[in-house]
Design a protein around this motif. Structure first.
Motif: not given
Lengths: 341, 341
Positions: A61-63, A65-67, A69, A71, A126-127
């Motif tokens: 989920r970190a990836a 979420s990053l991609a 932007s 969460s 964590w957006q």
DNA sequence: GCGATTTATGGTAGCGCTATCATTATTCTG
DNA sequence: CAGAATAATGATAGCGCTACCATAAATCGC
């Protein structure tokens, strides 16, 4: 010289690329299956799901979420967990979030806006898709971030004020006022108040103010008032009632800021041989189950904590975008007549 | 043709690169300041901190988490939030985590291992630093993930079994046994048990089993047993005591699975004019404050919920790596003599 | 006073995923 | 049945950060 690729990878954890390779599709197609987004042929979906099962793939989920932007986290900031009120709210939130992809991240502010701000900022890292907090009073910095963030905001419990986005709760001032009016109607005249240190708890203060306003409108005053330092507890309520009756023996009703303390009042009555209502009215706030299981059910006001949490979370899920109009939802409250006032 | 760089960026949100540029240092140096890691000259740190403050920079934890394959989240899976026990545990966890970078993400399993597994898998997608769950009983899949994951694991409440990494709690079987032994010593002989549906609650079942074992060792048996469907509540305890006394009038003590229900028993006694202890022993479990505020304090066992949560979280923070040896921490319990049995 | 350590900083290449645009197969419309 | 829409898939380039390695400057030991 080019460094070894995948130098700091988790060798054993399968990635979406592994799933895609095994299923014989591209990464992005596998991603679409995982997220259930976009058109996918049934056969393709089946292949990908099989590959996921075989590899025991867990998305990162970190990836994601990053991609993207954004969460699937929902930040929940509560003043306390000792006070059963907030676990109830949390339960409501959790109920609304079950079966959705969203997960609550919780923080406890101890009724302190500065701590609230600190936790809020760390949560924003964590957006989150949404932020839920208690009350309408925050630090200037917190308020600024809440207003400018790209996430939904719900402010719970209280609706006497101007929310950032959504407010769900009830008017505590009005509840206090109605308490006073109700008790005056029932013939009580000599009022006592046995509370806790009010500085921290805006809502208890609002109810207290409402109560005084009602008494004033009836041409009455608080005859006696007693407070404990620190938090509320049943034992504190018990000792407080004893103390206030010693100082002001003529009281005919004592109002408590919550049921926990009012239960203590009831216990003192039992101990001292005072018959609630007949000899002394006792009135609480919250409408906890345990108060209603008493031989004489507690007279109190039912606040709808679970409903507040659930409604807020549901409302937040309706749209990812903050609407132009602010929403205020009044969940109201019920006066429980009970048998103690 | 190369696509426009920063196509789907958040234009307004400052990044670490913006901070670094403003401070006149490299990205990585700014990163070191943010994470407080590695040697940094005081002057450099000051410049970076100033830039952070000026821009209102909030780190993106998703990016950090992805780059370092690890997060500062701690997954907490609790059976319920209605039962005050778990908010207490959560409070302990939260206390230990304050002042650290870690944040609890909570899920509620409803005492169902299948739901636990589902929530666990969705939590693992965030690469948590640690996972905290209740009890030692999980699905095979959950257990497999817990064993092979690169995160710490704490299993709370119960220590009768084989933990994955750390177990913190007490022996519920032993507590049940001690309850029986204690009551037998005080002269009680005709035992009743008023409980709730046990299927879901392993620990209540263990206490029940321990109680029966103690009675057996003393040559006694449970004379009567009554259960409600569904969850425990004070009102259920009140009705249950009435029911069990109707069926088995000769009981001299009734054991409840928890204080909530035992309080209901006390309330029934008050209503029916039964003097606790003299005419009928009442015994609970948990040692809630409210029970100790009763005119006759409840006889019960104090479970150390807050301590369990706090100890577990502290223990998890000691090392990111799972040690070779498993740890079992017995927080024990205290028998509270009280005045009702 | 010169190699050896320590302190402070930087360049680069990903981490694993998804937004965006592009492409091809399939179905529809009149 | 041509042209247009739709369904299904893919190639690529980042998202913002940190691990890894490298380098330069300051301090040290004898």
């Amino acid at each position: 010289m080019p460094r070894k690729r995948n130098a700091h990878r988790n060798a054993d954890t399968p990635t979406l690329a592994d799933v895609a390779r095994l299923a014989g599709v591209s990464d992005i197609t596998a991603s679409r299956v995982v997220r259930n987004k976009g058109p996918i042929a049934d056969a393709t979906r089946a292949k990908v799901l099989a590959a996921i099962a075989e590899l025991g793939y867990i998305p990162n989920r970190a990836a994601g979420s990053l991609a993207s932007s954004g969460s699937t986290l929902m930040s929940v900031l509560l003043p306390s967990l000792s006070n059963i009120v907030f676990p109830d709210v949390l339960r409501g939130i959790h109920t609304a979030l079950t079966e959705t992809a969203f997960q609550p991240v919780i923080g406890v502010t101890d009724y302190d806006p500065v701590i609230e701000e600190r936790i809020l900022l760390s949560f924003l890292a964590w957006q989150p898709a949404a932020v839920i907090l208690a009350g309408l009073h925050h630090t200037a910095t917190a308020r600024r971030h809440l207003e400018h963030g790209r996430f939904r905001v719900a402010e719970l419990m209280d609706i006497d004020g101007d929310p950032v986005d959504i407010a769900v709760g009830m008017s505590h001032w009005q509840a206090g006022y109605d308490t006073g009016k109700h008790l005056v109607q029932r013939g009580y005249r000599r009022f006592g108040y046995a509370g806790h240190s009010i500085a921290s708890d805006d809502r208890a203060r609002a109810r207290y103010d409402g109560l005084r306003a009602a008494l004033k409108d009836a041409g009455l005053l608080l005859v006696a008032e007693e407070r404990v330092q620190g938090g509320s507890s049943t034992m504190a309520g018990r000792h407080l009632l004893e103390a206030i009756l010693r100082k002001a023996p003529g009281l005919d009703v004592v109002v408590f800021p919550n049921d926990d303390m009012a239960m203590g009042g009831i216990f003192h009555c039992m101990h001292a041989g005072i018959t609630p209502k007949e000899q002394l009215g006792i009135f609480g706030f919250n409408g906890l189950d345990i108060g209603q299981a008493l031989p004489l059910p507690l007279s109190t006001i039912l606040s709808k904590r679970f409903l507040i949490g659930k409604t807020a979370a549901e409302k937040l899920l309706e749209s990812r975008e903050r609407p132009a109009e602010k929403t205020i939802i009044n969940t109201g409250y019920d006066i429980i007549e009970g048998a103690t006032a």
